[in-house]
Design a protein around this motif. Structure first.
Motif, PDB file in Angstrom:
ATOM      1  N   VAL A  94       5.265  72.909 103.464  1.00 53.58           N
ATOM      2  CA  VAL A  94       4.413  73.475 102.427  1.00 53.58           C
ATOM      3  C   VAL A  94       4.075  72.395 101.417  1.00 53.58           C
ATOM      4  N   ILE A  95       2.776  72.239 101.146  1.00 54.24           N
ATOM      5  CA  ILE A  95       2.291  71.303 100.144  1.00 54.24           C
ATOM      6  C   ILE A  95       1.485  72.112  99.138  1.00 54.24           C
ATOM      7  N   PHE A  96       1.772  71.938  97.862  1.00 52.82           N
ATOM      8  CA  PHE A  96       1.103  72.675  96.799  1.00 52.82           C
ATOM      9  C   PHE A  96       0.225  71.700  96.027  1.00 52.82           C
ATOM     10  N   PHE A  97      -1.089  71.855  96.135  1.00 53.76           N
ATOM     11  CA  PHE A  97      -2.036  71.024  95.400  1.00 53.76           C
ATOM     12  C   PHE A  97      -2.296  71.677  94.046  1.00 53.76           C
ATOM     13  N   ILE A  98      -2.046  70.932  92.970  1.00 53.18           N
ATOM     14  CA  ILE A  98      -2.274  71.470  91.636  1.00 53.18           C
ATOM     15  C   ILE A  98      -3.173  70.532  90.846  1.00 53.18           C
ATOM     16  N   SER A  99      -3.779  71.068  89.818  1.00 52.25           N
ATOM     17  CA  SER A  99      -4.497  70.264  88.843  1.00 52.25           C
ATOM     18  C   SER A  99      -3.616  70.193  87.601  1.00 52.25           C
ATOM     19  N   ILE A 100      -3.299  68.991  87.189  1.00 49.64           N
ATOM     20  CA  ILE A 100      -2.452  68.836  86.005  1.00 49.64           C
ATOM     21  C   ILE A 100      -3.289  69.179  84.783  1.00 49.64           C
ATOM     22  N   PRO A 101      -2.837  70.154  83.993  1.00 50.09           N
ATOM     23  CA  PRO A 101      -3.630  70.586  82.850  1.00 50.09           C
ATOM     24  C   PRO A 101      -3.670  69.535  81.741  1.00 50.09           C
ATOM     25  N   GLU A 102      -4.739  69.570  80.964  1.00 49.59           N
ATOM     26  CA  GLU A 102      -4.875  68.658  79.822  1.00 49.59           C
ATOM     27  C   GLU A 102      -3.908  69.040  78.699  1.00 49.59           C
ATOM     28  N   ASP A 103      -3.680  70.327  78.531  1.00 55.92           N
ATOM     29  CA  ASP A 103      -2.826  70.832  77.463  1.00 55.92           C
ATOM     30  C   ASP A 103      -1.539  71.384  78.056  1.00 55.92           C
ATOM     31  N   ILE A 104      -0.423  71.143  77.383  1.00 54.20           N
ATOM     32  CA  ILE A 104       0.870  71.588  77.909  1.00 54.20           C
ATOM     33  C   ILE A 104       0.998  73.108  77.936  1.00 54.20           C
ATOM     34  N   SER A 105       0.181  73.813  77.168  1.00 59.23           N
ATOM     35  CA  SER A 105       0.260  75.272  77.151  1.00 59.23           C
ATOM     36  C   SER A 105      -0.440  75.912  78.349  1.00 59.23           C
ATOM     37  N   GLU A 106      -1.219  75.131  79.094  1.00 56.29           N
ATOM     38  CA  GLU A 106      -1.897  75.658  80.272  1.00 56.29           C
ATOM     39  C   GLU A 106      -0.934  75.725  81.455  1.00 56.29           C
ATOM     40  N   SER A 107      -1.284  76.523  82.442  1.00 56.26           N
ATOM     41  CA  SER A 107      -0.391  76.787  83.567  1.00 56.26           C
ATOM     42  C   SER A 107      -0.516  75.733  84.676  1.00 56.26           C
ATOM     43  N   PHE A 108       0.635  75.362  85.241  1.00 58.18           N
ATOM     44  CA  PHE A 108       0.675  74.509  86.425  1.00 58.18           C
ATOM     45  C   PHE A 108       0.524  75.338  87.696  1.00 58.18           C
ATOM     46  N   TYR A 109       0.682  76.660  87.592  1.00 60.17           N
ATOM     47  CA  TYR A 109       0.676  77.541  88.758  1.00 60.17           C
ATOM     48  C   TYR A 109      -0.736  77.953  89.142  1.00 60.17           C
ATOM     49  N   ASP A 110      -1.632  77.003  89.173  1.00 64.31           N
ATOM     50  CA  ASP A 110      -3.013  77.255  89.574  1.00 64.31           C
ATOM     51  C   ASP A 110      -3.385  76.154  90.553  1.00 64.31           C
ATOM     52  N   GLY A 111      -3.461  76.494  91.818  1.00 63.41           N
ATOM     53  CA  GLY A 111      -3.760  75.486  92.816  1.00 63.41           C
ATOM     54  C   GLY A 111      -3.883  76.093  94.192  1.00 63.41           C
ATOM     55  N   GLN A 112      -3.875  75.234  95.188  1.00 68.17           N
ATOM     56  CA  GLN A 112      -4.004  75.650  96.572  1.00 68.17           C
ATOM     57  C   GLN A 112      -2.738  75.266  97.333  1.00 68.17           C
ATOM     58  N   VAL A 113      -2.386  76.083  98.312  1.00 64.64           N
ATOM     59  CA  VAL A 113      -1.196  75.836  99.129  1.00 64.64           C
ATOM     60  C   VAL A 113      -1.638  75.488 100.546  1.00 64.64           C
ATOM     61  N   PHE A 114      -1.073  74.430 101.089  1.00 63.52           N
ATOM     62  CA  PHE A 114      -1.330  73.990 102.466  1.00 63.52           C
ATOM     63  C   PHE A 114      -0.037  74.186 103.238  1.00 63.52           C
ATOM     64  N   VAL A 115      -0.075  75.028 104.270  1.00 67.31           N
ATOM     65  CA  VAL A 115       1.120  75.343 105.051  1.00 67.31           C
ATOM     66  C   VAL A 115       0.889  74.961 106.507  1.00 67.31           C
ATOM     67  N   SER A 116       1.859  74.288 107.098  1.00 63.10           N
ATOM     68  CA  SER A 116       1.810  73.994 108.526  1.00 63.10           C
ATOM     69  C   SER A 116       3.188  74.283 109.110  1.00 63.10           C
ATOM     70  N   TYR A 117       3.228  74.554 110.403  1.00 64.77           N
ATOM     71  CA  TYR A 117       4.483  74.858 111.089  1.00 64.77           C
ATOM     72  C   TYR A 117       4.693  73.865 112.215  1.00 64.77           C
ATOM     73  N   LYS A 118       5.961  73.566 112.480  1.00 63.09           N
ATOM     74  CA  LYS A 118       6.278  72.704 113.610  1.00 63.09           C
ATOM     75  C   LYS A 118       7.509  73.234 114.322  1.00 63.09           C
ATOM     76  N   ASP A 119       7.557  72.975 115.604  1.00 63.45           N
ATOM     77  CA  ASP A 119       8.703  73.340 116.423  1.00 63.45           C
ATOM     78  C   ASP A 119       9.762  72.257 116.232  1.00 63.45           C
ATOM     79  N   THR A 120      10.898  72.606 115.659  1.00 63.41           N
ATOM     80  CA  THR A 120      11.907  71.605 115.323  1.00 63.41           C
ATOM     81  C   THR A 120      12.571  70.970 116.537  1.00 63.41           C
TER      82      THR A 120
END
Length: 75
Positions: A24-50
């Protein structure tokens, strides 16, 4: 239960024929202001056979580079 003259033997109870591991890779945009949320982005999920695709530093780097090339949010 085992008969008195039998050999007690057991198989591994955790044996599985298929094991999938998510990456799982979570792409986020780092906010300009510390009061803004980091939980706004896209998730990239891939699966592999271990069994056939064991984890390694090279594999993780390759998956991340692939996510950067494929994912539309990463640019």
């Amino acid at each position: 239960m085992v008969a008195q003259d039998s050999v007690l033997a057991a198989a591994d109870h955790d044996f599985t024929k298929l094991s999938l591991t998510p990456s799982v890779i979570f792409f986020i945009s780092i906010p300009e202001d510390i009061s803004e949320s980091f939980y706004d982005g896209q998730v990239f999920v891939s699966y592999k056979d271990t069994v056939f695709e064991p984890s390694s530093a090279i594999r993780h780097s390759t998956e991340f580079l692939n996510a950067l090339n494929v994912h539309p949010y990463s640019s």
